[in-house]
Write a protein that holds these residues in place. Structure first.
Motif, PDB file in Angstrom:
ATOM      1  N   THR A   5     -14.935   6.353  -6.139  1.00 51.44           N
ATOM      2  CA  THR A   5     -14.627   4.924  -6.162  1.00 51.44           C
ATOM      3  C   THR A   5     -13.976   4.498  -4.859  1.00 51.44           C
ATOM      4  OG1 THR A   5     -12.391   5.214  -7.068  1.00 51.44           O
ATOM      5  CG2 THR A   5     -14.206   5.028  -8.659  1.00 51.44           C
ATOM      6  N   ASP A  42     -11.240   2.640  -4.600  1.00 53.65           N
ATOM      7  CA  ASP A  42      -9.790   2.841  -4.729  1.00 53.65           C
ATOM      8  C   ASP A  42      -9.403   4.280  -4.443  1.00 53.65           C
ATOM      9  OD1 ASP A  42      -9.220   0.228  -5.281  1.00 53.65           O
ATOM     10  OD2 ASP A  42      -9.118   0.474  -7.463  1.00 53.65           O
ATOM     11  N   SER A  43     -10.205   5.200  -4.942  1.00 53.66           N
ATOM     12  CA  SER A  43      -9.917   6.613  -4.720  1.00 53.66           C
ATOM     13  C   SER A  43      -9.958   6.943  -3.228  1.00 53.66           C
ATOM     14  CB  SER A  43     -10.919   7.484  -5.477  1.00 53.66           C
ATOM     15  OG  SER A  43     -10.630   8.853  -5.287  1.00 53.66           O
ATOM     16  N   ARG A  79      -2.462   9.652  -5.587  1.00 53.96           N
ATOM     17  CA  ARG A  79      -1.557   8.520  -5.777  1.00 53.96           C
ATOM     18  C   ARG A  79      -0.100   8.949  -5.700  1.00 53.96           C
ATOM     19  NH1 ARG A  79      -3.266   3.890  -8.215  1.00 53.96           N
ATOM     20  NH2 ARG A  79      -1.192   3.202  -7.624  1.00 53.96           N
ATOM     21  N   THR A 129      -1.700  -2.008  -6.333  1.00 57.82           N
ATOM     22  CA  THR A 129      -2.700  -3.034  -6.652  1.00 57.82           C
ATOM     23  C   THR A 129      -2.129  -3.985  -7.710  1.00 57.82           C
ATOM     24  OG1 THR A 129      -3.692  -1.674  -8.399  1.00 57.82           O
ATOM     25  CG2 THR A 129      -4.619  -1.456  -6.177  1.00 57.82           C
ATOM     26  N   ARG A 184       0.818  -1.204   0.000  1.00 59.19           N
ATOM     27  CA  ARG A 184       0.000   0.000   0.000  1.00 59.19           C
ATOM     28  C   ARG A 184       0.858   1.262   0.000  1.00 59.19           C
ATOM     29  NH1 ARG A 184      -1.545  -1.232   5.998  1.00 59.19           N
ATOM     30  NH2 ARG A 184       0.030  -0.029   7.119  1.00 59.19           N
ATOM     31  N   HIS A 232      -6.750   5.541  -1.617  1.00 56.76           N
ATOM     32  CA  HIS A 232      -5.539   6.304  -1.932  1.00 56.76           C
ATOM     33  C   HIS A 232      -5.553   7.686  -1.286  1.00 56.76           C
ATOM     34  CE1 HIS A 232      -4.042   3.212  -4.456  1.00 56.76           C
ATOM     35  NE2 HIS A 232      -5.033   3.282  -5.328  1.00 56.76           N
ATOM     36  N   GLN A 242      -5.460  -2.685   3.391  1.00 63.86           N
ATOM     37  CA  GLN A 242      -5.218  -1.618   2.425  1.00 63.86           C
ATOM     38  C   GLN A 242      -5.002  -0.269   3.089  1.00 63.86           C
ATOM     39  OE1 GLN A 242      -8.776  -2.788  -0.008  1.00 63.86           O
ATOM     40  NE2 GLN A 242      -7.372  -2.492  -1.715  1.00 63.86           N
TER      41      GLN A 242
END
Length: 562
Positions: free
Chosen positions: A364, A366-367, A346, A200, A55, A370, A225
């Motif tokens: 999202t 993932d967003s 990111r 990822t 991560r 991060h 994560q």
């Protein structure tokens, strides 16, 4: 092959590293290697190709930079000529700048032996030819930039290259570098060692693995994560969209948010809308988005890390990293003016971030991961607070479900932030007045004004500041834009606006005013004997070291002014 989890783990001094690298590691204050460093460095020194998933904030950069430097130092003992030994590719110019800084830090005791250049800046190719003609040991750049130099004949790695690193590998294809990577590989020697580092392991990374790696060791650490609950506290506040501005105003002015903070919004317009709003209350903040020149963006992050700013308002433009997203013609026209290599959630190394505030909830899972990964890094603690409107509730539920499934915990991920909206009615009225001044015209003018100023700053950064590095401290990015009228009385919080619960805890309630017969403004400093946990409007966890240092600096400045 997958790496065995039971492999004996080593400390830095047990890895056979050069004393000069150990000295640099000591200067950086790295007492022990992170899990990804423990596993990858010994394998890299053995010459194995590595695909590592870990991560954000897990120490991936050190995991590949340390073995690269070690192998270059070892080869110097028998080398007969100077040549390029390693190439580090990243998907963005900001990440190139960051990796370059990391290499300089880790070669601080052997800078004469190991030379490194960053050729990612978008200057004419002939300008960088002299740098490459000296054949530096390490070259850092984006895939497109490297290919351009190869095709121009400025660099030849066919014979000398021994190592290639691709950082943030899962973004390489989404930024459109697939063809660039294929072309680069055709100019490389048949035998080389490769490292892929990624947050990822999606389909893009698997495709890149087939192209670049040979019989690689896959390091997939069994970690959550996000940092564990003891380090990262995640709150949410359910509110109307119109209440978000009043909320952030109240939280900042009542000092319920303390320490360095990043406010995430979902587009560039919202960046300037929030900045112009806060500006009216005397709350300085700088903006970070894809419209600004890359030199300015790097400088903003650098000064934020050095403690010059408390607040950054960042746009997390997920369209730039999701090529499958549907875009309208107007979206495409706007995007042409932006830097497609920019994504603030990111990779960028924000340091000592106490709080991440999702002013707009991410689109999202993932967003979200991060964004929140910007805080609670290393040994420090952090807090994430999300403002969630009715329309955004489904996204919150989706993120919570994902985090529970991946972490294996049954408890609720998001704690409700104990905040009584009815106690800030006075703030709502002020916020409403301030918002009337933040018109579309004011936002457009603010965007144009800052872009022009940052373009000017960017030119200065390239030339003048190379010769006068001290002058960089005079360049600030959080100055008022002055596209909306600011009233002096708006910068202060009269005591009648302060919630009763806070007045009692700070000893500034009605009883004290009756004795003095005077109206007093709110002073947010709490008495030492007051416990934070007793406050129903609990303040965020923050880094006590950075806060104490900055508070003392501000106190000195204020005394000097008076």
């Amino acid at each position: 092959m997958d790496e065995d989890e039971d492999t004996k783990l080593l400390e830095f001094h047990e890895m056979g590293l050069d004393d000069r690298i150990l000295k640099a590691i000591s200067k950086l204050g790295w007492s022990s290697p992170t899990p990804i460093q423990e596993r990858s460095i010994p394998l890299a020194l053995e010459g194995k190709d590595i695909l590592a998933q870990a991560r954000t904030g897990s120490g991936k950069t050190g995991a590949f930079v340390i073995p690269v430097i070690q192998k270059i130092l070892a080869s110097k003992q028998t080398a007969t000529q100077q040549c390029v030994k390693a190439i580090i590719l990243t998907p963005t110019k900001e990440l190139c700048s960051q990796a370059y800084k990391n290499v300089l830090e880790l070669t601080s005791s052997c800078s004469r032996e190991v030379r490194c250049v960053d050729i990612s800046p978008q200057v004419p190719l002939p300008t960088q030819r002299p740098m490459l003609s000296e054949k530096p040991d390490i070259v850092i750049c984006t895939p497109s930039r490297l290919l351009a130099h190869i095709q121009a004949g400025n660099i030849n790695v066919k014979q000398s290259l021994e190592m290639i690193v691709i950082d943030e590998a899962d973004l390489v294809f989404s930024f459109g570098y697939e063809e660039n990577v294929k072309a680069i590989l055709s100019h490389m020697p048949k035998i080389y060692q490769a490292f892929l580092m990624s947050a990822t392991l999606g389909e893009d990374v698997k495709a890149l693995k087939k192209m670049v790696l040979h019989n690689a060791v896959i390091l997939k650490l069994n970690e959550t994560q996000l940092p564990e609950a003891s380090k990262l506290t995640q709150y949410h506040i359910k509110c109307n969209e119109s209440d978000k501005f009043a909320l952030i105003y109240a939280l900042l002015k009542l000092r319920l948010v303390r320490g360095k903070s990043i406010f995430f919004v979902n587009n560039v317009d919202r960046c300037y809308k929030l900045r112009l709003f806060l500006e009216q209350f005397g709350i300085p903040a700088c903006v970070l988005n894809s419209e600004l020149p890359v030199n300015s963006r790097c400088h903003i992050v650098s000064q934020f890390n050095d403690g010059l700013y408390d607040y950054i308002i960042a746009s997390d433009e997920t369209l730039l990293t999701d090529p499958q997203s549907k875009k309208t013609d107007s979206d495409n026209k706007r995007e042409r003016k932006k830097d497609k290599e920019f994504n603030v959630s990111r990779g960028l190394d924000f340091q000592h971030v106490s709080n991440v505030i999702n002013f707009d909830f991410p689109t999202t899972v993932d967003s979200y991961i991060h964004r929140v990964g910007r805080t609670a890094r290393g040994d420090s603690k952090g807090t994430a607070l999300s403002f969630v409107s009715i329309k955004e509730m489904s996204r919150l539920e989706e993120v919570e479900k994902h985090l529970i499934e991946t972490s294996g915990q049954d408890a609720t991920v998001f704690k409700p932030y104990q905040f009584k909206m009815e106690e800030i009615e006075g703030f709502k009225y002020r916020a409403k007045d301030a918002m009337q001044a933040v018109t579309r015209v004011a936002i457009r003018e603010a965007r144009l004004k800052e872009i022009k100023q940052e373009l000017l700053n960017s030119q200065k950064l390239k030339s003048h500041f190379e010769d006068n590095p001290r002058d960089l401290q005079l360049l600030r990015h959080d100055k008022n834009l002055h596209t909306v009228k600011s009233h002096e009385h708006m910068k202060h919080v009269p005591e009648y606006l302060v919630p009763q619960t806070l007045q009692k805890l700070t000893g500034k309630g009605k009883q004290r005013n009756q004795h003095s017969g005077k109206k007093r403004g709110f002073k947010p400093k709490q008495s030492k004997h007051v416990k934070r946990m007793a406050d129903p409007l609990r303040s965020f966890q923050h880094n006590p070291i950075t806060d104490k240092k900055k508070t003392s600096m501000k106190t000195v400045k204020k005394k000097g002014k008076s």
